[in-house]
Write an enzyme that holds these catalytic residues in place. Sequence first.
Site, mmCIF file in Angstrom:
data_model
loop_
_atom_site.group_PDB
_atom_site.id
_atom_site.type_symbol
_atom_site.label_atom_id
_atom_site.label_comp_id
_atom_site.label_asym_id
_atom_site.label_seq_id
_atom_site.Cartn_x
_atom_site.Cartn_y
_atom_site.Cartn_z
ATOM 1 N NE ARG A 91 -3.958 1.955 2.355
ATOM 2 C CZ ARG A 91 -4.215 2.668 3.446
ATOM 3 N NH1 ARG A 91 -3.554 2.431 4.580
ATOM 4 N NH2 ARG A 91 -5.135 3.604 3.414
ATOM 5 C CG HIS A 108 -1.445 5.604 0.053
ATOM 6 N ND1 HIS A 108 -2.031 5.927 1.252
ATOM 7 C CD2 HIS A 108 -2.370 4.866 -0.608
ATOM 8 C CE1 HIS A 108 -3.253 5.416 1.308
ATOM 9 N NE2 HIS A 108 -3.472 4.756 0.196
ATOM 10 C CG ASN A 160 -1.057 8.698 3.756
ATOM 11 O OD1 ASN A 160 -1.534 7.745 3.152
ATOM 12 N ND2 ASN A 160 -0.362 9.655 3.159
ATOM 13 C CG HIS A 172 -8.507 -3.407 -0.937
ATOM 14 N ND1 HIS A 172 -9.503 -2.465 -1.015
ATOM 15 C CD2 HIS A 172 -7.355 -2.706 -0.739
ATOM 16 C CE1 HIS A 172 -8.986 -1.248 -0.887
ATOM 17 N NE2 HIS A 172 -7.680 -1.368 -0.722
#
Length: 330
Positions: free
Chosen positions: A68, A72, A101, A201
């Site tokens: 992840r 980001h 975040n 996910h």
Amino acid sequence: MAASNSHSASSFLFIVSFAVLVIFTGSSSAQLSKNFYSKSCPKVFSTVKSVVHSAISKQPRQGASLHRLHFHNCFVNQGCDGSVLLDDTPTFTGEKTAAPNNGSIRAFEVVDEIKSKIEKECPGVVSCADILAIAARDSVKILGGPKWDVKLGRRDSKTASFSAANNGVIPPPSSTLSILITRFKAKGLSTKDMVALSGAHTIGKARCIIFRDRIYNDTNIDISFAKTRQNKCPRTTGLPGDNKISHLDLQTPTAFDNYYYKNLIKQKGLLRSDQQLFNGGSTKSLVKKYSQDTETFYFDFVNAMIKMGDIQPLTGSSGEIRKNCRKMNN
Ligand code: HEM
Ligand SMILES: *[C@@H]1O[C@H](CO)[C@@H](O)[C@H](O)[C@H]1NC(C)=O
Ligand SMILES: *[C@@H]1O[C@H](CO)[C@@H](O)[C@H](O)[C@H]1NC(C)=O
């Protein structure tokens, strides 16, 4: 008058074509290559892999968290530029406390460990941005997913963008399908890329505060699934309940497989945004396809990961190679 109009029209055209050229050059990945460190840091792949491997064997979630971080990182600021890794200081606000975040992104100690090992082997050579790209790839592979060649040669930013990270770039979990599509399109990623990347996910966890409204209020959710999730996520807002975590994929939480899509078909997506992909919209058939065909999911996922890793890299002499991923060099 006419002459001056045509003159300004042609300089306008010139500026537009120049801007197009700059945009294309800026987003070009021509300078990224899988052999980028083959002479300057030949052990980079084995070093990253061994640290990621040991982190995941202690805690499988670290693989999800590393993965992840790359997402980001690539979406915000100057592409995949290490901006997400910069710590706040009294005079600098980075991206770590931005809404998507704050209290959520993690695995920074794993990145630190990789970086310090690599700095010993080849000081000042490997960017933090490339470390994230390799660690994201290795995490997927170690958790049973596909493997691919990762392109390298990105450099680290000397900036970060709290405002972009906080709002407007990373889609929130409340997103509708059209917001999801738009946010990915803004980064040059197609709807298909978005659906395939969302398959990430299939690993990792989310906090109660993120999915509370979905499990208590939504109607496009399997009732027994909602009940199971409610046991670990109280209805009332506040700590410590808000921070209780739950697997994104209850079936095979630490395996990188296509259960994410199988879950969506059963209305067992944990996030509202997840279930949007199978809620009557244009992405429904693709979700169905991926749920039945792991190979196609893997193929499209890999393709989309490479595209995401190509978002506007800093290359050449732009940016820098940070010594410590948490702060800019002096
Ligand atoms: C499509 C839009 C997306 C939305 C709305 C979204 C949203 C979220 C949210 C809200 C969480 C849980 C955060 C928390 O509770 O603290 C999460 C976790 C996660 N996301 Fe996404 N995400 C999206 C796309 C992606 C993509 C493209 C990737 C990677 C390619 C990704 C990888 C992950 C992973 C691996 C986790 C688990 C992290 C962990 O356990 O530490 N997500 N996402
Ligand atoms: C980030 O989270 C901390 C702890 O929950 C909170 O105190 C802080 O205000 C948050 N920062 C921002 C910018 O929202
Ligand atoms: C559900 O919807 C109601 C009514 O709109 C709202 O008051 C509540 O905060 C929502 N969330 C939960 C977890 O009940």
